[in-house]
Scaffold this active site. Structure first.
Site, PDB file in Angstrom:
ATOM      1  CG  ASP A  27     -86.137 -28.933 -87.251  1.00 34.36           C
ATOM      2  OD1 ASP A  27     -86.001 -29.798 -88.140  1.00 34.36           O
ATOM      3  OD2 ASP A  27     -86.195 -29.200 -86.045  1.00 34.36           O
TER       4      ASP A  27
ATOM      5  CG  ASP B 188     -83.070 -35.875 -91.151  1.00 33.69           C
ATOM      6  OD1 ASP B 188     -83.506 -34.713 -91.168  1.00 33.69           O
ATOM      7  OD2 ASP B 188     -82.604 -36.408 -90.128  1.00 33.69           O
TER       8      ASP B 188
END
Length: 390
Positions: free
Chosen positions: A87, A264
């Site tokens: 992440d 993203d």
């Protein structure tokens, strides 16, 4: 239950260091299909985007949408290996959600507590420092890690490998202003000479749907052209993420004037402002599928589909008609009908905080470089830019 899919998020610090990239090290990512229910992809993505705006920089994103990119990392000496979600939109590294933490001689309990909120749950526990092994070239001494005593939303994963900016750790650990991230320590300990991260995905529908992170630079073997860079946007609050300025045209028609948004990998689809989306829907003739939240088009409409052109820093990137559709082989994974055709461009909604999000469906067609040292984002074409595998 049908498969569900997770993509990791990506952002980084814009604080430069006075070095330039030289040596690099690569971490391979595994991809797997999980079986824990169906999500409305568009609704899940929008909830994540809105949670980020509402929760500020302390929020992390863990959602179950379709594919999980994971890494097996070692903690301790000798290391115990844990499967963690990669992440780059959060910065705390933590374990303990599934497999218990095994203490060794290198384990040190700081006595502090950590707590992280995210879109649909939270994680909390004790903060340790320990040796973390990403691979034989990426070993980090005294890395701050959280050991979870309470977590939700991980579905069989052991934790998170946080690769975002150190600012995101502020307020997450008691009695601590901020904690050095994995990337910070790789740089500080001399393993990498520049805070640059290269990210490569192959499309989920391709024969090789694996991913790769390159620390300290990028993998030139994965690109087919030069990397073109654009500075981080100055527009708040996109500027707090990997935010850029871009415009979008459908064919020759401008549908989104140059504006700020984010890049993203934690978002599955490509999101654009509502007025731009309405123009796109009108041009494509798509109708909204209530089950998965995607626009659906007919075979005839697909044959007439034009390319989308993203202009970023004066360079135009073509998202082909095939790149605009959900992989038909994975239709059932998100509640779709096997032979239907779904578009991966969706309405960002009114509460996003920015005007677009270039998610995984964009990044699987372009290699991306996230350059903290020079406060910029780069893109390059790959062998998959013009692929027709969807």
């Amino acid at each position: 239950a049908l498969p569900a899919l997770v993509f990791f998020s990506l952002s980084a610090s814009a604080f430069p260091h006075p070095r330039t990239a030289s040596s690099t090290a690569t971490l391979k990512l595994a991809v797997r299909i999980n079986s824990y229910g169906i999500k409305n992809i568009a609704a899940a993505d929008r909830a994540r985007i809105q949670a980020r705006q509402a929760g500020g920089s302390s929020s992390i994103s863990v959602t179950n949408d379709v594919t999980t990119y994971t890494a097996d990392i070692g903690v301790g000496s000798p290391p115990t290996y844990y499967t963690v979600l990669v992440d780059t939109g959060s910065s705390n590294t933590w374990i303990g959600a599934d497999k218990a933490y095994e203490k060794t001689a290198t384990s040190h309990d700081t006595g502090n507590q950590f707590s992280l909120p995210y879109g649909s749950g939270s994680v909390a526990g004790e903060e340790y420092t320990d040796t973390v092994t990403l691979n034989s070239d990426l070993v980090i001494d005294n890395q701050s890690i959280g050991v979870a005593s309470l977590s939700s939303g991980m579905e069989g994963l052991d934790g998170i490998l946080g690769l975002g900016p150190v600012d995101l750790t502020q307020g997450t650990v008691s009695n601590t202003y901020e904690v050095a991230t994995v990337t910070d320590n790789l740089y500080k300990q001399g393993t990498i000479s520049s805070e640059v991260l290269g990210v490569f995905f192959a499309p989920a529908s391709s024969d090789d749907s694996s991913g790769e992170l390159t620390f300290g630079g990028y993998d030139a073997s994965k690109i087919t052209g030069d990397v073109s860079y654009v500075p981080i946007t100055s527009t708040y609050e996109a500027s707090t993420y990997w935010g850029i300025d871009q415009s979008i045209s459908y064919g020759s028609t401008l549908i989104l004037d140059e504006t700020a948004g984010i890049v993203d990998t934690g978002t599955t689809l490509i999101y654009i402002a509502s007025d731009a989306f309405n123009k796109y829907q009108s041009a494509t003739g798509g109708t909204l599928d209530e089950t998965n939240g995607l626009l659906k088009i007919s075979s005839d409409q697909y044959e007439q589909l034009s390319s989308l052109y993203f202009t970023i820093g004066g360079v135009t990137y073509e998202l082909t008609p095939n790149a605009q559709i959900w992989p038909r082989s994975l239709n059932s994974a998100m509640g779709g009908t096997a032979d239907d055709i779904y578009l991966v461009v969706a309405d960002i909604g009114s509460d996003s905080g920015w005007d677009f999000t270039n998610g995984y469906c964009f990044l699987e067609r372009f290699y991306s470089v996230f350059d903290t040292t020079n406060s910029r984002v780069g893109f390059a074409t790959t062998q998959y830019t013009y692929a027709t595998t969807n």
